[in-house]
Enzyme design. Structure first.
Site, PDB file in Angstrom:
ATOM      1  N   LYS A   4     102.674 128.700  18.520  1.00 10.42           N
ATOM      2  CA  LYS A   4     101.381 128.253  18.282  1.00 10.42           C
ATOM      3  C   LYS A   4     100.343 129.096  18.790  1.00 10.42           C
ATOM      4  O   LYS A   4      98.967 128.762  18.621  1.00 10.42           O
ATOM      5  CB  LYS A   4     101.280 126.748  18.670  1.00 10.42           C
ATOM      6  CG  LYS A   4     101.076 125.709  17.892  1.00 10.42           C
ATOM      7  CD  LYS A   4     100.263 124.435  18.367  1.00 10.42           C
ATOM      8  CE  LYS A   4      99.701 123.328  17.198  1.00 10.42           C
ATOM      9  NZ  LYS A   4      99.325 122.226  17.507  1.00 10.42           N
ATOM     10  N   ARG A  24      94.931 108.697  14.990  1.00 13.68           N
ATOM     11  CA  ARG A  24      93.616 108.744  14.854  1.00 13.68           C
ATOM     12  C   ARG A  24      93.084 108.241  13.689  1.00 13.68           C
ATOM     13  O   ARG A  24      91.932 107.881  13.419  1.00 13.68           O
ATOM     14  CB  ARG A  24      92.961 110.284  15.101  1.00 13.68           C
ATOM     15  CG  ARG A  24      93.319 110.719  16.437  1.00 13.68           C
ATOM     16  CD  ARG A  24      93.049 112.241  16.586  1.00 13.68           C
ATOM     17  NE  ARG A  24      94.299 112.958  15.660  1.00 13.68           N
ATOM     18  CZ  ARG A  24      94.219 114.090  15.569  1.00 13.68           C
ATOM     19  NH1 ARG A  24      93.289 114.925  15.908  1.00 13.68           N
ATOM     20  NH2 ARG A  24      95.200 114.819  14.776  1.00 13.68           N
ATOM     21  N   SER A  69      92.000 119.105  19.599  1.00 19.84           N
ATOM     22  CA  SER A  69      91.716 120.284  20.545  1.00 19.84           C
ATOM     23  C   SER A  69      91.085 121.500  19.883  1.00 19.84           C
ATOM     24  O   SER A  69      90.420 122.015  20.317  1.00 19.84           O
ATOM     25  CB  SER A  69      93.101 120.774  21.106  1.00 19.84           C
ATOM     26  OG  SER A  69      93.762 119.773  21.680  1.00 19.84           O
ATOM     27  N   HIS A 117      93.021 112.064  23.958  1.00 19.73           N
ATOM     28  CA  HIS A 117      94.038 112.125  24.631  1.00 19.73           C
ATOM     29  C   HIS A 117      94.064 111.520  25.723  1.00 19.73           C
ATOM     30  O   HIS A 117      95.074 110.544  25.868  1.00 19.73           O
ATOM     31  CB  HIS A 117      94.509 113.556  25.092  1.00 19.73           C
ATOM     32  CG  HIS A 117      94.986 114.499  24.170  1.00 19.73           C
ATOM     33  ND1 HIS A 117      94.312 115.613  23.932  1.00 19.73           N
ATOM     34  CD2 HIS A 117      95.818 114.505  22.967  1.00 19.73           C
ATOM     35  CE1 HIS A 117      94.843 116.244  23.096  1.00 19.73           C
ATOM     36  NE2 HIS A 117      95.700 115.763  22.305  1.00 19.73           N
TER      37      HIS A 117
END
Ligand code: COA
Length: 171
Positions: free
Chosen positions: A48, A97, A135, A24
């Site tokens: 989440k 990515r 993450s 990030h």
């Protein structure tokens, strides 16, 4: 001549940042050079079940970006396009990515465009060394006390150590 706020190129980099990773930060540093101001907007996503609270995620982002003068860390819990309208920002920054990100990102960018034709999404490709990073991968390694110093900034490494004082791999 001083630039008026109206003419400033403000962009928003939204995400969960649970927690912020070097991947990030790669996007944040590069986007901060392109836009006059970059708002890093942390989604307060109750569905989440994040490891870090919204306040913790924002504080870690603040610490990790303290050397960048044109970054603001904020939280939001609305549709992204509504938040952007409130902040008078019209550019969304997203990182790509790998090819696997593309379909989801295209869907999100197209949805946002449908919801507001004023919003544009700018994609930045990740620096290859971070193309595998996420993450949840960081959380997983930290849970078993694996090495994460090359994946996250020092303040996140420390915060993860506090969250996982003992390795879940040891009984
Ligand atoms: N480097 C490292 N990891 C990256 C990365 C990068 N450059 N880019 C994305 N990731 C990872 C994140 O760490 C995250 O990992 P995890 O799933 O393992 O935790 C994963 O990729 C997802 O990225 P993230 O940016 O956090 O996306 P998200 O799906 O959590 O959130 C929002 C995307 C916040 C932009 C989107 O959900 C949103 O706008 N929500 C608001 C509601 C709304 O407007 N919905 C309609 C739009 S579709």
């Amino acid at each position: 001549m001083e630039q008026s706020v109206k003419n400033m190129r403000v962009a928003v980099y939204p995400g969960s940042f649970d927690p912020v990773t070097n991947g990030h930060l790669d996007i944040i540093h590069r986007a901060a050079k392109v836009f006059d101001k970059l708002i890093v907007a942390v989604l307060n996503n109750t569905s989440k079940n994040p490891l870090f609270s919204l306040e913790e995620r924002m504080e870690l982002l603040r610490l990790a970006t303290k050397d960048l003068p044109n970054i603001e860390i904020d939280g939001f819990r609305d549709l992204l396009v509504n938040y952007m309208r409130d902040r008078q920002a019209y550019v969304v920054v997203r990182g790509l990515r790998a090819v696997s990100d593309f379909e989801y990102e295209l869907q999100m960018a197209s949805t946002n465009r449908k919801l507001s034709d004023e919003v544009e999404t700018f994609f930045m490709t990740s620096t290859p060394q971070y193309s595998y990073l996420s993450s949840s991968i960081v959380r997983e390694i930290a849970k078993f006390h694996g090495p994460i110093s090359e994946l996250v900034p020092p303040e996140v490494e420390e915060a993860l150590r506090v969250k996982y004082p003992t390795s879940l791999g040891k009984s």
